[in-house]
Structures are given as C-alpha cells and as structure tokens.
Motif scaffolding. Structure first.
Motif, PDB file in Angstrom:
ATOM      1  N   TYR A  58       0.825  -1.210   0.000  1.00 37.82           N
ATOM      2  CA  TYR A  58       0.000   0.000   0.000  1.00 37.82           C
ATOM      3  C   TYR A  58       0.862   1.264   0.000  1.00 37.82           C
ATOM      4  O   TYR A  58       0.497   2.260  -0.624  1.00 37.82           O
ATOM      5  CB  TYR A  58      -0.988   0.018   1.171  1.00 37.82           C
ATOM      6  N   ARG A  61       1.690   1.726  -3.515  1.00 36.18           N
ATOM      7  CA  ARG A  61       0.526   2.249  -4.246  1.00 36.18           C
ATOM      8  C   ARG A  61       0.451   3.770  -4.071  1.00 36.18           C
ATOM      9  O   ARG A  61       0.249   4.499  -5.024  1.00 36.18           O
ATOM     10  CB  ARG A  61      -0.749   1.583  -3.743  1.00 36.18           C
ATOM     11  N   CYS A  62       0.624   4.236  -2.850  1.00 30.69           N
ATOM     12  CA  CYS A  62       0.607   5.684  -2.588  1.00 30.69           C
ATOM     13  C   CYS A  62       1.746   6.380  -3.335  1.00 30.69           C
ATOM     14  O   CYS A  62       1.552   7.451  -3.916  1.00 30.69           O
ATOM     15  CB  CYS A  62       0.734   5.956  -1.091  1.00 30.69           C
ATOM     16  N   VAL A 109      -8.155   9.266  -6.239  1.00 34.35           N
ATOM     17  CA  VAL A 109      -9.077   8.516  -5.392  1.00 34.35           C
ATOM     18  C   VAL A 109      -9.142   7.063  -5.866  1.00 34.35           C
ATOM     19  O   VAL A 109      -9.097   6.127  -5.048  1.00 34.35           O
ATOM     20  CB  VAL A 109     -10.480   9.170  -5.393  1.00 34.35           C
ATOM     21  N   TYR A 111      -6.853   5.424  -7.428  1.00 30.13           N
ATOM     22  CA  TYR A 111      -5.576   4.773  -7.118  1.00 30.13           C
ATOM     23  C   TYR A 111      -5.508   4.391  -5.640  1.00 30.13           C
ATOM     24  O   TYR A 111      -5.232   3.237  -5.287  1.00 30.13           O
ATOM     25  CB  TYR A 111      -4.414   5.713  -7.454  1.00 30.13           C
ATOM     26  N   LEU A 112      -5.769   5.363  -4.777  1.00 27.55           N
ATOM     27  CA  LEU A 112      -5.601   5.128  -3.345  1.00 27.55           C
ATOM     28  C   LEU A 112      -6.670   4.208  -2.762  1.00 27.55           C
ATOM     29  O   LEU A 112      -6.393   3.446  -1.830  1.00 27.55           O
ATOM     30  CB  LEU A 112      -5.595   6.456  -2.593  1.00 27.55           C
ATOM     31  N   CYS A 113      -7.875   4.280  -3.294  1.00 28.36           N
ATOM     32  CA  CYS A 113      -8.982   3.450  -2.774  1.00 28.36           C
ATOM     33  C   CYS A 113      -9.149   2.144  -3.539  1.00 28.36           C
ATOM     34  O   CYS A 113     -10.084   1.383  -3.268  1.00 28.36           O
ATOM     35  CB  CYS A 113     -10.282   4.250  -2.809  1.00 28.36           C
ATOM     36  N   GLN A 114      -8.271   1.916  -4.500  1.00 27.68           N
ATOM     37  CA  GLN A 114      -8.285   0.693  -5.297  1.00 27.68           C
ATOM     38  C   GLN A 114      -9.659   0.457  -5.915  1.00 27.68           C
ATOM     39  O   GLN A 114     -10.206  -0.646  -5.853  1.00 27.68           O
ATOM     40  CB  GLN A 114      -7.853  -0.498  -4.444  1.00 27.68           C
ATOM     41  N   LEU A 115     -10.201   1.525  -6.529  1.00 31.91           N
ATOM     42  CA  LEU A 115     -11.506   1.400  -7.177  1.00 31.91           C
ATOM     43  C   LEU A 115     -11.425   0.455  -8.359  1.00 31.91           C
ATOM     44  O   LEU A 115     -10.368   0.286  -8.978  1.00 31.91           O
ATOM     45  CB  LEU A 115     -12.011   2.771  -7.628  1.00 31.91           C
ATOM     46  N   ARG A 120      -9.717   4.312 -12.941  1.00 33.97           N
ATOM     47  CA  ARG A 120      -8.468   5.077 -12.994  1.00 33.97           C
ATOM     48  C   ARG A 120      -8.043   5.338 -14.433  1.00 33.97           C
ATOM     49  O   ARG A 120      -7.667   6.463 -14.784  1.00 33.97           O
ATOM     50  CB  ARG A 120      -7.370   4.322 -12.226  1.00 33.97           C
TER      51      ARG A 120
END
Length: 146
Positions: A58, A61-62, A109, A111-115, A120
């Motif tokens: 994570y 990812r950030c 959002v 990317y960070l929330c793994q939508l 993305r």
C-alpha cells in the motif's frame, strides 16, 4: 498578470493540483508510519529498528499515485501557462482546467482506494484530452507566427 482572467483561472486550478500533490505525499508518509515500512534504514532505526526497512504494497501504491501526479501535473503546468498566453476564451479555458483537475482527483481517489477498473484509466484518458487540446492550440498559435 492576474488581471488576465484565463491566467487567473489557470493559477487557481494549478495551485489546487499542487496542493493535491502535497496531500498525496502526506498520505504516503502517514501510511509509511502506520505500516512501519520505511525506504531508508536511518528512518527505520528511528522508528523501531532495521527490520522496518522494508517495502509495503500500500505504501508503494501511494508512492505510485504521487509519481503519476508528477508525470501528469508538471506537463499540465507548462501547457496551461503557455495556453493562457494564446488568448483562449475564458469559458473554454476554464473547461480545460476544470476537466483536468477533476480527472486528477478521480484518478488519485481511484488509485488510493483501489476502485474497480477501468475507473483510474478512464480518468487518465479523459484528463489527457484537455492537455492534448492545449498542446495543439499552442502549436497552431506558434506555427502561425513563422
């Protein structure tokens, strides 16, 4: 310079984008602390020992979200500044700046929330449209002076 409404609009959205980049950097740092995953051994030592000199999915990812911002926002800053000098209409310019800004927010959002995909990717592609439009308009404006 801020008497130019197009440039003032560009500055407004640019400052918001830079602020967004700072927020992502802050989030990355907070996630590193929470996960105890430090990129440098001296930071790991300060927070519990060298066993925390490690990676974390994570945190990565950030970090990638922040890297992607730099790869996209920096060109926008250049293009938007030059585009503002080409005397576009205020409505069209604001549309370019707002579209890019909103797409970068959605992209981060996602990317960070793994939508779920392709959120993305769609945000990225739509965000490139105003950049490409500004790029072409700059080229046409410059080419007309040769």
């Amino acid at each position: 310079m801020l008497d130019n409404n197009v440039f003032a609009s560009f500055v407004f959205y640019s400052v918001l984008l830079v602020l967004k980049m700072y927020v992502i950097a802050f989030i990355t740092g907070q996630v590193r602390l929470r996960k105890k995953a430090f990129a440098n051994p001296e930071d790991a030592l300060r927070h519990g020992g060298t066993q925390y000199h490690r990676g974390d999915p994570y945190v990565e990812r950030c970090r990638r979200a922040h890297q992607n911002d730099m790869e996209n926002i920096f060109p926008f800053l250049f293009l938007g500044a030059i585009y503002s000098l080409t005397e576009p209409t205020l409505f069209v310019a604001r549309l370019h700046f707002l579209a890019f800004f909103l797409c970068r927010i959605v992209h981060s959002v996602a990317y960070l929330c793994q939508l779920k995909a392709p959120t993305r990717s769609v945000a990225y592609v739509i965000g490139q449209v105003p950049c490409l439009s500004m790029l072409l308009q700059i080229l046409f404006a410059v080419a007309s002076h040769w």
